[in-house]
Write a protein that holds these residues in place. Structure first.
Motif: not given
Ligand code: KG4
Ligand code: ZN
Length: 370
Positions: A173, A281, A190, A142
């Motif tokens: 998001d 993520g 997704d 994110g």
């Molecule tokens: O690494 P993370 O858990 O937290 C940080 O941002 O550091 O990543 C979370 C991000 C969020 O924006 C969430 O919407 C995205 O990863 N995310 C996804 C999916 N799973 C999580 N984006 C697209 N497709 C997914 N399957």
């Protein structure tokens, strides 16, 4: 080789909304426990740092207790402690760092304040065996969308490129919000994209013009794409058409993942690496996983991606990176290090300020912080 002779590392994660505790010995994960406060944020449409910090405070001891109990270990077995030092939310990081410092001081163990984002790559080494010496990392979350060249874990991480505006997860998001999907929108966009036609709507790819090919060779830009989606939605609404959310999500996802995968494969070929390591993520994204595999295979490259449980923030990524630092002879952090919400991606850990002491023998690095 994993064995009892390798130090046991306790990893502590509290960057954002997940409280993670894990034990790693070498490249073997013994236990990984996570508590999350994510459910609290759906009604706010985003993470509230104050709530996240309090949740870490409440969850830390129960998560630690559960990890030790289920891992059949006691704190006295731990040889070194690694904790997320950044990048992330300062209040959240502070809770984990205070807990880690207290434990390290009480147990007389060395402490490493490590880079959470680099941990997203290190965790891949726990899944299918050790990673190669040299590889290209794609870290997508994110807050980040970066291509990194990793030549060694201690001081060999180079940033080749990143996003000029939104991160991939952030863009997902925002599109989710635009389409009225719950927070965080990424997984919902997704899911819908898998039911849509990815060729139905062609959205623009940022920084793909010939003029950008050299200057922004490994960089991304997703804000123009997000605006293009917003315009498309407005246009469809204005003409009274029914929104085809599945096709919008599929076309949008294709544009993001086309950029991410094309530039990552390019970086891998340019640098003569043979392996791409994905983390963060967003690495849970179904189209990213499919497209990077296809394109890497087509170019004769290997891809390492985390199992789904390692895509979300976790203690295992922190313990895994701590284990790599100890194995690489990195000296423990000074006691007075603070959280760094903007910790550079080239900084693997909070190296001691006396630079001569930054790399020591393996024996010394498992003795407490000097
Ligand atoms: O690494 P993370 O858990 O937290 C940080 O941002 O550091 O990543 C979370 C991000 C969020 O924006 C969430 O919407 C995205 O990863 N995310 C996804 C999916 N799973 C999580 N984006 C697209 N497709 C997914 N399957
Ligand atoms: Zn993360």
């Amino acid at each position: 080789m994993t064995g009892e002779s390798e130090p046991l590392i306790l990893g502590i994660e509290s960057t954002c909304d997940e409280t993670g505790v894990a034990l790693v010995r070498g490249t073997e994960l013994l236990i990984d426990r996570t508590a999350t406060s994510m459910d609290e944020y759906a009604r706010y449409g985003g993470i509230i740092p104050e709530i996240a910090s309090r949740a870490h405070l409440e969850s830390f001891i129960p998560t630690l207790d559960s990890a030790l109990h289920e891992g059949g270990a006691s704190l006295s077995d731990v040889d070194a402690i690694a904790v997320s030092a950044g990048p992330g939310l300062v209040g959240s990081l502070t809770v984990g760092i205070c807990a880690a410092k207290s434990l390290a001081l009480a147990l007389d163990k060395p402490l490493y304040g490590v880079n959470h984002v680099i941990g997203h790559m290190a965790v891949d080494g726990l899944a299918e065996g050790p990673l190669p010496e040299r590889f290209i990392g794609l870290v997508v979350s994110g807050g980040h969308s970066n291509i990194l060249l990793v030549e060694n874990w201690v001081d060999g991480v180079r940033e080749l490129g990143g996003t000029l505006d939104d991160a991939a997860g952030e863009a997902f998001d925002k599109v989710g919000r635009l389409l009225g999907l719950p927070y965080p929108g990424g997984p919902h966009v997704d899911r819908l994209s898998q039911q849509g036609d990815r060729d139905a709507i062609r959205f623009p790819r940022g920084l793909h013009a010939v003029k950008d090919k050299d200057r922004y060779r490994y960089d991304f830009s997703f804000s123009g794409l997000k605006t293009a989606v917003a315009r498309y939605v407005e246009g469809e609404k204005a003409r009274g058409a029914e929104l085809r959310a599945e096709d919008i999500c599929a076309g949008f996802s294709e544009a993001v993942n086309d950029s991410l995968t094309a530039k990552t494969v390019r970086a891998c070929l340019d640098t003569g690496c043979d392996t791409i390591v994905i983390g963060g993520g967003f690495s849970a994204n179904s189209r990213l996983r499919q497209l990077i595999q296809e394109r890497a295979e087509g170019a004769g490259l290997t891809v390492r991606m985390p199992p789904m449980r390692f895509c979300t923030d976790n203690g295992a990524q922190i313990a895994a990176l701590g284990a790599r630092l100890v194995a690489g002879g990195a000296a423990p952090s000074d006691w007075d290090f603070s959280p760094d919400s903007a910790m550079p991606l080239t900084q693997t850990w909070m190296a001691p300020t006396n630079a001569d002491m930054a790399v020591v023998s393996e024996y010394e690095c498992c003795s407490p912080n000097r």
